[in-house]
Design an enzyme around this catalytic site. Structure first.
Site, short mmCIF file in Angstrom:
data_model
loop_
_atom_site.label_atom_id
_atom_site.label_comp_id
_atom_site.label_asym_id
_atom_site.label_seq_id
_atom_site.Cartn_x
_atom_site.Cartn_y
_atom_site.Cartn_z
N ASP A 1 30.87 42.50 30.68
CA ASP A 1 30.76 42.51 32.14
C ASP A 1 29.66 41.54 32.56
OD1 ASP A 1 31.93 44.66 34.36
OD2 ASP A 1 30.12 43.60 35.01
N ASP B 1 29.82 36.13 31.81
CA ASP B 1 30.23 35.66 33.13
C ASP B 1 31.57 34.96 32.97
OD1 ASP B 1 30.68 34.62 35.60
OD2 ASP B 1 28.83 33.46 35.72
N ASN C 1 40.85 42.02 31.93
CA ASN C 1 40.93 42.80 33.17
C ASN C 1 40.27 42.11 34.35
OD1 ASN C 1 41.06 45.39 34.86
ND2 ASN C 1 38.85 45.01 34.78
N TYR D 1 44.38 34.61 45.34
CA TYR D 1 44.65 35.79 44.50
C TYR D 1 46.10 35.77 44.04
CZ TYR D 1 44.45 40.70 42.97
OH TYR D 1 44.48 41.87 42.23
N LYS E 1 47.06 35.19 40.16
CA LYS E 1 47.68 36.31 39.47
C LYS E 1 49.07 35.92 38.93
CE LYS E 1 44.74 39.63 39.31
NZ LYS E 1 44.27 40.07 37.99
#
Ligand SMILES: NC(=O)c1ccc[n+]([C@@H]2O[C@H](COP(=O)([O-])OP(=O)(O)OC[C@H]3O[C@@H](n4cnc5c(N)ncnc54)[C@H](O)[C@@H]3O)[C@@H](O)[C@H]2O)c1
Length: 270
Positions: free
Chosen positions: A52, A75, A103, A168, A172
């Site tokens: 993370d 990062d 994720n 987005y 995606k």
């Protein structure tokens, strides 16, 4: 219900395994998809490396794992950092890496008219580039083992327009292309690659973006009449990376409560 131990002895890496939204009322730990996935993989027996951008968020996840784990700072917008985190996961696994879950993803808010270069570039770097870099870095041990499973956390916005954020939707969609490429290119070497394509999930991310109010409006468009839970996204990922999905590769599993199966007419009252 206790999780099956389908991942006993496996080493897993989750990119974006913390969570940064507010917790649900009564929730000890804010639950996002990445965190729920890390917890589920551990519950099924995997040793989980959690990456993370904010180390403390990864550490919070690792502290709640049902088994051993490692928190690493990464990062996703930085290629060197993406590669270093995979190297740390491989070292933690003493040279093995069995499961990789990409994720991390930024949603964005900009439709075409106001889409900025900065937003587009950041979404591209985090939502797609970090995923291919992570997959590329993980390939070495998987090819040597002749086994491995990737899961990409996608969105219905990559398949259907949500009318909201162009960057987005575009990133995606590209993420699913990466998933399919990995699947097809390495299928004959024991490596599988799939995606969960999520609809409305009542996650920390959504609470952060839309507030804490119950998602009644979001739930209204769902045939199941409710939002999904991060734990349900995690259950789908656990299936895809387990041997139960041994003949499944290159697939997008829609986890959306039936939204994508429905023609948009008002619900019939029965
Ligand atoms: N919640 C939904 O309704 C929904 C729907 C469809 C898809 N998704 C997908 O789920 C994924 C994220 O879900 P979540 O609930 O885990 O989100 P989240 O917002 O809880 O984020 C998880 C973690 O990502 C970390 N992060 C942010 N930027 C980073 C970076 N540059 N590098 C490394 N880590 C970074 C954050 O610190 C956070 O801890 C995304 O891919 C998103 O597209 C969610």
């Amino acid at each position: 219900m206790a999780a099956a131990r389908r991942l006993e002895g496996r080493i897993a890496y989750v990119l974006g395994g913390g969570s940064d939204g507010p917790a649900r009322p009564g929730e000890a730990l804010p639950m996002g998809n990445g965190r729920a996935i890390a917890l589920r993989l551990a519950a099924e027996g995997a040793t989980v490396v959690v990456g993370d951008k904010v180390l403390a968020r990864a550490e919070a996840t690792v502290a709640h794992l049902d088994g051993p784990g490692l928190a690493v700072e990464v990062d996703a917008a930085d290629p060197a950092s993406c590669r270093a985190a995979v190297t740390a996961a491989i070292e933690h696994g003493a040279g093995r890496l069995d499961v990789v879950v990409c994720n991390v993803g930024l949603s964005g808010r900009e439709p075409l008219k106001v889409q900025s270069l900065e937003d587009w570039d950041l979404a591209s770097d985090v939502n797609v580039r970090s995923h291919w870099l992570t997959a590329q870095a993980a390939l070495g041990p998987m090819l040597a083992q002749r086994s491995g499973a990737f899961a990409f956390v996608g969105s219905t916005a990559g398949v259907y327009s949500s009318r909201r954020s162009l960057s987005y939707e575009a990133t995606k969609a590209a993420q699913l292309a990466v998933m399919r490429h990995v699947a097809v290119r390495y299928a004959d070497r024991g490596i599988r690659s799939n995606a969960v394509v999520l609809g409305n999930i009542d996650s920390a991310l959504v609470r952060r973006e839309f507030g804490d109010a119950p998602g009644a409006a979001r739930a209204a468009v769902v045939p199941m009449g409710r939002e999904g839970r991060p734990e349900e996204a995690a259950g789908a990922v656990a299936f895809l990376v387990s041997d139960d999905a041994g003949y499944v590769t290159g697939q997008s599993l829609l986890v959306d409560g039936g939204v994508s199966a429905a023609w948009p007419v008002p619900p019939v009252v029965s």
